[in-house]
Design a protein around this motif. Sequence first.
Motif, short mmCIF file in Angstrom:
data_model
loop_
_atom_site.label_atom_id
_atom_site.label_comp_id
_atom_site.label_asym_id
_atom_site.label_seq_id
_atom_site.Cartn_x
_atom_site.Cartn_y
_atom_site.Cartn_z
N GLY A 1 0.81 -1.21 0.00
CA GLY A 1 0.00 0.00 0.00
C GLY A 1 0.84 1.26 0.00
O GLY A 1 0.39 2.32 -0.43
N PHE A 2 2.08 1.15 0.47
CA PHE A 2 2.99 2.30 0.50
C PHE A 2 3.87 2.40 -0.74
O PHE A 2 4.67 3.32 -0.86
N THR A 3 3.74 1.47 -1.68
CA THR A 3 4.57 1.46 -2.88
C THR A 3 4.58 2.79 -3.62
O THR A 3 5.62 3.20 -4.13
N PRO A 4 3.45 3.54 -3.67
CA PRO A 4 3.50 4.85 -4.34
C PRO A 4 4.52 5.82 -3.73
O PRO A 4 4.85 6.83 -4.36
N GLN A 5 5.06 5.50 -2.56
CA GLN A 5 6.11 6.34 -1.97
C GLN A 5 7.37 6.34 -2.83
O GLN A 5 8.22 7.23 -2.70
N TYR A 6 7.52 5.35 -3.71
CA TYR A 6 8.66 5.38 -4.64
C TYR A 6 8.70 6.73 -5.37
O TYR A 6 9.78 7.28 -5.61
N GLU B 1 11.54 11.83 -6.07
CA GLU B 1 11.52 13.30 -6.08
C GLU B 1 12.55 13.87 -5.09
O GLU B 1 13.25 14.83 -5.40
N LEU B 2 12.63 13.27 -3.89
CA LEU B 2 13.65 13.70 -2.92
C LEU B 2 15.05 13.50 -3.50
O LEU B 2 15.92 14.37 -3.38
N HIS B 3 15.25 12.34 -4.10
CA HIS B 3 16.55 12.02 -4.68
C HIS B 3 16.94 13.07 -5.72
O HIS B 3 18.06 13.62 -5.68
N LYS B 4 16.02 13.40 -6.60
CA LYS B 4 16.32 14.39 -7.65
C LYS B 4 16.51 15.79 -7.06
O LYS B 4 17.38 16.54 -7.49
N GLN B 5 15.72 16.13 -6.06
CA GLN B 5 15.79 17.45 -5.46
C GLN B 5 17.12 17.71 -4.77
O GLN B 5 17.66 18.81 -4.84
N PHE B 6 17.66 16.69 -4.09
CA PHE B 6 18.83 16.91 -3.24
C PHE B 6 20.12 16.21 -3.70
O PHE B 6 21.17 16.41 -3.10
N TYR C 1 7.96 4.15 -11.67
CA TYR C 1 8.33 5.32 -10.87
C TYR C 1 9.61 6.03 -11.34
O TYR C 1 10.02 7.00 -10.72
N GLY C 2 10.23 5.54 -12.39
CA GLY C 2 11.45 6.17 -12.90
C GLY C 2 12.57 6.22 -11.89
O GLY C 2 13.37 7.16 -11.88
N VAL C 3 12.64 5.20 -11.04
CA VAL C 3 13.63 5.19 -9.96
C VAL C 3 15.05 5.25 -10.53
O VAL C 3 15.44 4.42 -11.35
N ARG D 1 14.64 7.73 12.62
CA ARG D 1 13.88 6.62 12.04
C ARG D 1 12.45 7.11 11.84
O ARG D 1 11.88 7.75 12.72
N TYR D 2 11.90 6.82 10.66
CA TYR D 2 10.55 7.26 10.33
C TYR D 2 9.66 6.05 10.01
O TYR D 2 10.10 5.10 9.36
N ALA D 3 8.42 6.14 10.43
CA ALA D 3 7.45 5.07 10.20
C ALA D 3 7.09 4.98 8.71
O ALA D 3 7.23 5.96 7.97
N PRO D 4 6.59 3.83 8.29
CA PRO D 4 6.15 3.67 6.90
C PRO D 4 5.10 4.70 6.49
O PRO D 4 5.04 5.09 5.32
N THR D 5 4.31 5.17 7.43
CA THR D 5 3.26 6.14 7.12
C THR D 5 3.80 7.54 6.88
O THR D 5 3.09 8.40 6.35
N THR D 6 5.05 7.79 7.24
CA THR D 6 5.67 9.10 7.00
C THR D 6 5.99 9.21 5.51
O THR D 6 6.75 8.42 4.98
N LYS D 7 5.39 10.19 4.88
CA LYS D 7 5.58 10.38 3.44
C LYS D 7 6.95 10.99 3.17
O LYS D 7 7.42 11.84 3.93
N PRO D 8 7.59 10.58 2.07
CA PRO D 8 8.93 11.11 1.77
C PRO D 8 9.00 12.64 1.78
O PRO D 8 9.95 13.20 2.31
N GLU D 9 7.98 13.30 1.25
CA GLU D 9 8.03 14.77 1.19
C GLU D 9 8.06 15.41 2.57
O GLU D 9 8.53 16.53 2.73
N GLU D 10 7.62 14.69 3.59
CA GLU D 10 7.67 15.21 4.96
C GLU D 10 9.09 15.25 5.52
O GLU D 10 9.32 15.84 6.57
#
Length: 161
Positions: free
Chosen positions: A37-42, A47-52, A86-88, A141-150
């Motif tokens: 269910g969290f796969t869309p976090q890819y 986006e984080l990877h590209k941004q930073f 996801y163009g990973v 450490r962040y929980a699975p529910t923490t979205k990457p953009e956060e």
Amino acid sequence: MTGIYDFQADSLSGNPVDLAKYQGKVLLIVNTASQCGFTPQYKGLEELHKQFAARGFEVLGFPCNQFGQQEPGNASDISAFCERNYGVSFPMFSKIDVNGDNAHPLYKYLKQAAPGLLGTQGIKWNFTKFLIGKDGSVHERYAPTTKPEELASDIEKLLAV
């Protein structure tokens, strides 16, 4: 073992990678899965990877099939899925266990360095995230529910150090 730079992991193509290669970078280490269910976090991770990335940041993905058998594919299946959907472009590693007797040594270290809620060490689900400072220490450490953009502001702070 004193830090993440002391570990080695196999790339998704099966080649050994010394994590010392990432010394001096801020890292986000994530256990991933293609049918979660969290796969869309890819998308957010990419986006984080590209941004930073240009500022010394890397996402490192570690596929894991320990939670609901949500990563059943082999290395080529995982690679094709991540690229197609996801163009990973961030580094992906071979499928590993993150809990139990066969847990990868890196994850044994990460869980000890940054226990979860109420001091538990076990990884609860896919897309648990560990933010690593430039010195190789586990920052958070962040929980699975923490979205990457956060995580963007925390990444910014570590890149500024």
